[in-house]
Write an enzyme that holds these catalytic residues in place. Structure first.
Site, PDB file in Angstrom:
ATOM      1  N   CYS A  71       0.981  -1.330   0.019  1.00  0.00           N
ATOM      2  CA  CYS A  71      -0.069  -0.063  -0.153  1.00  0.00           C
ATOM      3  C   CYS A  71       0.811   1.282   0.020  1.00  0.00           C
ATOM      4  O   CYS A  71       1.440   1.725   1.070  1.00  0.00           O
ATOM      5  CB  CYS A  71      -0.810  -0.112   1.236  1.00  0.00           C
ATOM      6  SG  CYS A  71      -1.953   1.353   1.540  1.00  0.00           S
ATOM      7  N   CYS A 131       0.213   4.060   2.815  1.00  0.00           N
ATOM      8  CA  CYS A 131       0.515   3.593   3.779  1.00  0.00           C
ATOM      9  C   CYS A 131       1.987   3.912   4.345  1.00  0.00           C
ATOM     10  O   CYS A 131       2.305   4.256   5.311  1.00  0.00           O
ATOM     11  CB  CYS A 131       0.159   1.894   4.053  1.00  0.00           C
ATOM     12  SG  CYS A 131      -1.388   1.383   3.877  1.00  0.00           S
TER      13      CYS A 131
END
Length: 132
Positions: free
Chosen positions: A39, A42
């Site tokens: 991700c 993230c």
């Protein structure tokens, strides 16, 4: 002193997560980020979480949970998108939200835990300690 400040804690099991939540008890908030290694957003918010962990040392724990390695926790908290954030206190989830908007994370932490400056002012009022 800076070396003693806690950093983001990576949770590797449900048992460890439960222990950390229990240890935080009623005195500390817990900011949880559900993330995935793949991700991008993230990864981008990671350094800011480290800063929050340092700024709120003693008042808030910051935990990261990899959804691919901890599916049981992801299912328990109904995580469908990353990053997903929770603020927990005394085993109660106070808020849950999705997205890598740094301002939203900081504003949400300030709403529940208070501003970083509040902590510094509080500490300065307590010092110095006078003994009888």
């Amino acid at each position: 002193m800076a070396g003693m400040q806690r950093k983001v804690i990576v949770v590797d099991s449900k048992n460890y997560f439960d222990k950390l939540i229990d240890d935080a008890g009623t005195s500390q908030y817990v900011l949880v980020e559900f993330f995935a290694t793949w991700c991008g957003p993230c990864a981008m918010i990671g350094p800011r979480l480290e800063q929050l962990a340092s700024d709120y040392f003693g008042r808030m724990l910051v935990l990261k949970i990899d959804v691919d390695l901890n599916e049981d926790l992801a299912v328990q908290y109904e995580v469908n998108s990353m990053p997903t954030f929770l603020i927990i206190k005394n085993r109660v989830t106070l808020i849950q939200f999705v997205g890598s908007n740094v301002d939203r994370v900081v504003n949400t932490v300030e709403k529940f835990v208070g501003k970083v400056e509040d902590s510094k002012e509080h500490k300065s009022k307590e010092l110095p300690v006078q003994l009888p």
